[in-house]
Write a protein that holds these residues in place. Structure first.
Motif, PDB file in Angstrom:
ATOM      1  N   ARG A  22       0.733  -1.202   0.142  1.00 20.42           N
ATOM      2  CA  ARG A  22       0.093  -0.115  -0.011  1.00 20.42           C
ATOM      3  C   ARG A  22       1.011   1.247   0.026  1.00 20.42           C
ATOM      4  O   ARG A  22       2.028   1.163   0.368  1.00 20.42           O
ATOM      5  CB  ARG A  22      -1.016  -0.201   1.179  1.00 20.42           C
ATOM      6  CG  ARG A  22      -1.918  -1.071   1.091  1.00 20.42           C
ATOM      7  CD  ARG A  22      -2.642  -1.253   2.513  1.00 20.42           C
ATOM      8  NE  ARG A  22      -3.845  -2.244   2.227  1.00 20.42           N
ATOM      9  CZ  ARG A  22      -4.450  -2.919   3.270  1.00 20.42           C
ATOM     10  NH1 ARG A  22      -4.270  -2.612   4.440  1.00 20.42           N
ATOM     11  NH2 ARG A  22      -5.576  -3.716   3.178  1.00 20.42           N
ATOM     12  N   LEU A  76      -3.422   3.197   0.367  1.00 15.73           N
ATOM     13  CA  LEU A  76      -4.074   2.717  -0.773  1.00 15.73           C
ATOM     14  C   LEU A  76      -3.382   1.536  -1.575  1.00 15.73           C
ATOM     15  O   LEU A  76      -2.001   1.837  -1.667  1.00 15.73           O
ATOM     16  CB  LEU A  76      -4.478   3.855  -1.852  1.00 15.73           C
ATOM     17  CG  LEU A  76      -5.829   4.204  -1.595  1.00 15.73           C
ATOM     18  CD1 LEU A  76      -5.935   5.396  -2.759  1.00 15.73           C
ATOM     19  CD2 LEU A  76      -6.912   3.260  -1.689  1.00 15.73           C
ATOM     20  N   ASP A 118      -8.281  -3.024  -1.576  1.00 15.02           N
ATOM     21  CA  ASP A 118      -8.819  -2.075  -0.611  1.00 15.02           C
ATOM     22  C   ASP A 118      -7.545  -1.884   0.298  1.00 15.02           C
ATOM     23  O   ASP A 118      -6.448  -2.296   0.100  1.00 15.02           O
ATOM     24  CB  ASP A 118      -9.889  -2.857   0.314  1.00 15.02           C
ATOM     25  CG  ASP A 118      -9.162  -4.397   0.828  1.00 15.02           C
ATOM     26  OD1 ASP A 118      -8.253  -4.651   0.601  1.00 15.02           O
ATOM     27  OD2 ASP A 118     -10.115  -5.082   1.202  1.00 15.02           O
ATOM     28  N   GLY A 119      -7.973  -0.684   0.979  1.00 13.90           N
ATOM     29  CA  GLY A 119      -7.009  -0.194   2.053  1.00 13.90           C
ATOM     30  C   GLY A 119      -7.615  -0.052   3.106  1.00 13.90           C
ATOM     31  O   GLY A 119      -8.745  -0.099   3.731  1.00 13.90           O
ATOM     32  N   ARG A 168     -10.415   8.493  -5.353  1.00 16.20           N
ATOM     33  CA  ARG A 168      -9.475   7.480  -5.644  1.00 16.20           C
ATOM     34  C   ARG A 168      -9.977   6.321  -4.872  1.00 16.20           C
ATOM     35  O   ARG A 168      -9.805   5.232  -5.015  1.00 16.20           O
ATOM     36  CB  ARG A 168      -8.177   7.737  -5.246  1.00 16.20           C
ATOM     37  CG  ARG A 168      -7.518   9.052  -5.867  1.00 16.20           C
ATOM     38  CD  ARG A 168      -6.105   8.977  -5.364  1.00 16.20           C
ATOM     39  NE  ARG A 168      -5.265  10.159  -5.801  1.00 16.20           N
ATOM     40  CZ  ARG A 168      -4.074  10.341  -5.961  1.00 16.20           C
ATOM     41  NH1 ARG A 168      -3.267   9.747  -5.226  1.00 16.20           N
ATOM     42  NH2 ARG A 168      -3.676  11.540  -6.378  1.00 16.20           N
ATOM     43  N   PHE A 169     -10.917   6.753  -3.782  1.00 19.00           N
ATOM     44  CA  PHE A 169     -11.570   5.372  -2.930  1.00 19.00           C
ATOM     45  C   PHE A 169     -12.958   5.911  -2.511  1.00 19.00           C
ATOM     46  O   PHE A 169     -13.341   7.137  -2.508  1.00 19.00           O
ATOM     47  CB  PHE A 169     -10.499   5.244  -1.887  1.00 19.00           C
ATOM     48  CG  PHE A 169     -10.521   6.592  -0.802  1.00 19.00           C
ATOM     49  CD1 PHE A 169     -11.290   6.663   0.036  1.00 19.00           C
ATOM     50  CD2 PHE A 169      -9.358   7.086  -0.905  1.00 19.00           C
ATOM     51  CE1 PHE A 169     -11.182   7.635   0.961  1.00 19.00           C
ATOM     52  CE2 PHE A 169      -9.238   8.124   0.052  1.00 19.00           C
ATOM     53  CZ  PHE A 169     -10.092   8.428   0.873  1.00 19.00           C
ATOM     54  N   ARG A 187     -10.453   0.976  -3.669  1.00 17.14           N
ATOM     55  CA  ARG A 187      -9.948   1.832  -4.596  1.00 17.14           C
ATOM     56  C   ARG A 187     -10.948   1.702  -5.657  1.00 17.14           C
ATOM     57  O   ARG A 187     -11.539   0.724  -6.215  1.00 17.14           O
ATOM     58  CB  ARG A 187      -8.677   1.189  -5.011  1.00 17.14           C
ATOM     59  CG  ARG A 187      -8.053   2.113  -6.194  1.00 17.14           C
ATOM     60  CD  ARG A 187      -6.603   1.241  -6.806  1.00 17.14           C
ATOM     61  NE  ARG A 187      -7.040   0.150  -7.359  1.00 17.14           N
ATOM     62  CZ  ARG A 187      -6.449  -1.078  -7.360  1.00 17.14           C
ATOM     63  NH1 ARG A 187      -5.379  -1.162  -6.418  1.00 17.14           N
ATOM     64  NH2 ARG A 187      -6.572  -2.145  -8.083  1.00 17.14           N
TER      65      ARG A 187
END
Length: 704
Positions: free
Chosen positions: A582, A603, A629-630, A650-651, A694
């Motif tokens: 990430r 991310l 995912d983050g 971005r997410f 993301r």
């Protein structure tokens, strides 16, 4: 890069084919000095007279790296300059070192040699350029600022007089604390999204200088210099000198994407050294706001079971385990690093066995370079300590081992051999004081003595990591005063601060990923029985933003508090395998010291050439699954507004992962046309960790 027969080789970073305003190599000597005197670390006489001897491909590179040698020579002085440039596959990063060789018949006295100089973003208007840099200090690290370069380097109308400006914006270290004043990294960006980042990889003196060259911006990176660090090196005929390393990264997708490129580069750098211990364990350290360097059997016997119950995998006994003295200053007596005979019933071995019996790996703290003036080994080690003007250097009643001396290195290797023999698997290496300009014994100058000591210190640390394959090494220096990738290329964790105020620590943790890899960032999480549940959540979230690193009186926590610690440990273990894949971003920007709201996100990569290539290199040592995912970290500190909207294309924000629902005062979370809105009472101290997903369109096609 441009190479013309009538001028020195130049380097330009950024879009455009403009001729470089800066030469690639600057070399200052007593004999030749400057071609034009202007107080800056540019326009050296030798640098201007160098001419290209060709570019060669480098060999013997790590897997996944490519490289070149740019060779130049000044026929009049007989000085040759070779710049070694390497780059990890798929990352927009160039790593530099410069070697100066004296082929003349007379000695030359070097006073500054650039690692690299370059012209940055030549197509950008100066008015559109900004610099990001971080001030640093004890308990106040990572204070990032963004400043307009047009205000730091003002326009003096060079067209009227034909001369370039002579001022500069300069960042530099002092003594052996590489990040004691400023982080050794920074970024220059323009308003259109182009950005160049730099990093000096030296654990001693360094300088980064930005300056105007008519309408262009020049960057010059150095190790120690005469002007800043009292550095001089005499090169006899046939001798050569090589600088420390520095790295430049580039992105045209914004400064945080440049930060992602730097993150990818740092991972590749560690992988190039064969390092496989990238994912750190959950550590409990007994120092911060807890035992404060005063351990004994009774105190540790209470903490060890509590740490094990919480899920810690390492229990590190910090300072004091070696000191027979109680309630007095034992600093003047350090240096032998043998276990106290008064603190532990049955000896230190009994305590270490207790740690192992509770399923944790034992660890110990050490400050290897320190030798107290009253130490039982002071007389033996004093000849091995730093000297200047024939005098042994003393700070706060401590001498300092000179790692240029083989006997000093051998002594410390023997100390670590003995400590590992106790059965430890974790070593916290500290460095709590600076030593001034350095030793001049057997050196051409104090700065040169310190340079070679620093190199020997970094090499010794790397040797310990290789010598003991199961030993994890934490780098520390009054917190984060030596956060640099000369040391972090081999050390496994980096203490990010000694800050005791857990309400302020989120600021330091949020800025840390610009200086150190998230998986190496040891942010203290210190839950205490007197804290509210929101305060416990906040300090644990701070630690979750890096590699979980705990302290505090876990043995005295309430059931609700202890359950929060266990939940944080469980989340850290669940997410740590993904952490090295990430990249950090800052959804609401980098924070100011007193900001009410602070955010940080991790991310995943995987959608660009850089992240794919780095994953291939990392896959040589472990299997890396795909993920999309983050994590989003959000802190709230008491202020005037309990409302924050996070807008990021971005997410998407998903499930709350920490704390468990209902564990503390609830937050309001709502999705609006503007983004995700968080609402809490303005007086609240608390934090949250959310799963984020993301997106597949737009800016998501970058590392960040």
């Amino acid at each position: 890069m441009d190479a013309y027969p009538d001028r020195a080789v130049g380097l330009t970073i950024g879009a455009g084919s403009a001729r470089s305003a800066n030469v690639l190599v600057e070399c200052f000597t007593l004999e030749y000095g400057r071609a034009f005197v202007d107080h800056r670390l540019t326009q050296s006489h030798v640098g201007a007279q160098l001419r290209s001897e060709g570019i060669e491909e480098a060999s013997d590179l790590p897997n996944g790296w490519k490289g070149w040698f740019v060779r130049q020579k000044d026929a009049a002085t007989g000085l040759e300059a070779d710049v070694r440039i390497t780059s990890p596959r798929g990352v927009k990063a160039l790593r530099f070192t410069t070697t100066i060789r004296n082929t003349s018949a007379t000695p030359v006295h070097l006073t500054a040699v650039s690692i690299a100089t370059a012209t940055l973003l030549p197509k950008s208007r100066f008015e559109d350029l900004h610099v990001r840099f971080a001030r640093s200090g004890w308990m106040c690290e990572n204070r990032w600022e963004r400043r307009a370069l047009s205000s730091l380097l003002v326009d003096i109308s060079p067209d009227l007089h034909g001369n370039s400006a002579r001022d500069a914006f300069r960042l530099a270290s002092e003594s052996g604390w590489s990040s004691g004043l400023f982080a050794p990294t920074g970024y220059v960006e323009d308003d259109a999204g182009a950005c160049v980042g730099w990093q000096v990889e030296h654990n001693g003196g360094w300088t980064a200088e930005l300056s105007r060259r008519h309408r262009s911006l020049g960057l010059a990176l150095y190790g120690p210099t005469d002007l800043q660090h009292h550095w001089l090196r005499t090169l006899a005929p046939g001798e050569e000198f090589t600088t420390p390393s520095a790295t430049l990264v580039y992105s045209d997708a914004g400064w945080d994407d440049a930060a992602a490129q730097m993150t990818a580069y740092r991972r590749a750098l560690r992988g190039a050294g064969g390092e496989t211990k990238l994912v750190a364990p959950v550590v409990f350290n007994d120092y911060l706001n807890t035992l404060r360097a005063d351990p004994d059997t009774a105190k540790l016997a209470a903490l060890i079971p509590a740490a094990a119950k919480a899920g810690a995998e390492v229990f590190c006994i910090d300072a004091g385990w070696f000191a027979d003295e109680r309630d007095v200053d034992w600093w003047p007596n350090v240096g032998a690093w043998t276990a106290s005979t008064t603190r532990f019933d049955g000896g230190l071995e009994v305590i270490l066995r207790l740690i192992r019996d509770h399923g944790m790996a034992p660890g110990l703290w050490i400050e290897p370079l320190a030798v107290g003036v009253n130490s039982p080994v002071a007389a033996k080690l004093e000849p091995l300590c730093m000297k200047r003007a024939g005098v042994t250097i003393v700070e706060q009643q401590r001498m300092r081992l000179d790692m240029r001396k083989p006997e000093a290195r051998a002594y410390l290797t023997g100390v670590v051999d003995r400590m590992v023999g106790y059965g430890i698997d974790y070593l916290k290496v500290d460095d709590n004081y600076s030593i001034g300009s350095g030793p001049d014994e057997d050196a051409d100058s104090p700065g040169d003595g310190l340079l070679e000591h620093s190199r020997a210190w970094a090499a010794w640390l790397a040797e310990m990591a290789a010598r003991f394959p199961n030993l994890r090494i934490e780098n520390c220096a009054s917190g984060a005063m030596t956060t640099d990738y000369a040391l972090l290329a081999s050390a496994h964790l980096q203490s990010t601060s000694d800050l005791e105020d857990m309400a302020k620590y989120p600021f330091i943790a949020a800025g840390a990923p610009l200086v150190v890899l998230p998986e190496q960032a040891a942010n203290w999480g210190v839950p205490q029985p007197e804290m509210t549940l929101g305060e416990v959540v906040s300090t644990l979230t701070t630690s979750l933003a890096g590699s979980l690193y705990l302290s505090g009186h876990l043995d005295k926590l309430t059931t609700d508090q202890a359950e929060l610690v266990a939940a944080a440990v469980e989340l850290a273990k669940a997410e740590r395998d993904a952490l090295p894949r990430r990249y950090p971003i800052w959804p609401t920007g980098l924070p100011a010291w007193e900001d009410e709201w602070i955010t940080l996100a991790h991310l995943p990569g995987g959608v660009t050439e850089a992240s794919r290539e780095v994953r291939e290199i990392q896959s040589d040592v472990r299997e890396l699954p795909d993920d999309a995912d983050g994590l989003l970290f959000v802190w709230h500190r008491p202020g005037t507004s309990g409302e924050l909207t996070v807008t990021n294309q971005r997410f998407e924000v998903g499930k709350q992962l920490f704390p468990p629902q209902g564990a503390d005062e609830p937050w309001g979370v709502a999705t609006t046309d503007s983004g995700t809105m968080f609402t809490v009472p303005a007086h609240t101290i608390s934090a949250r960790v959310y799963r984020i997903q993301r997106k597949n369109e737009g800016p998501a096609a970058s590392l960040g």
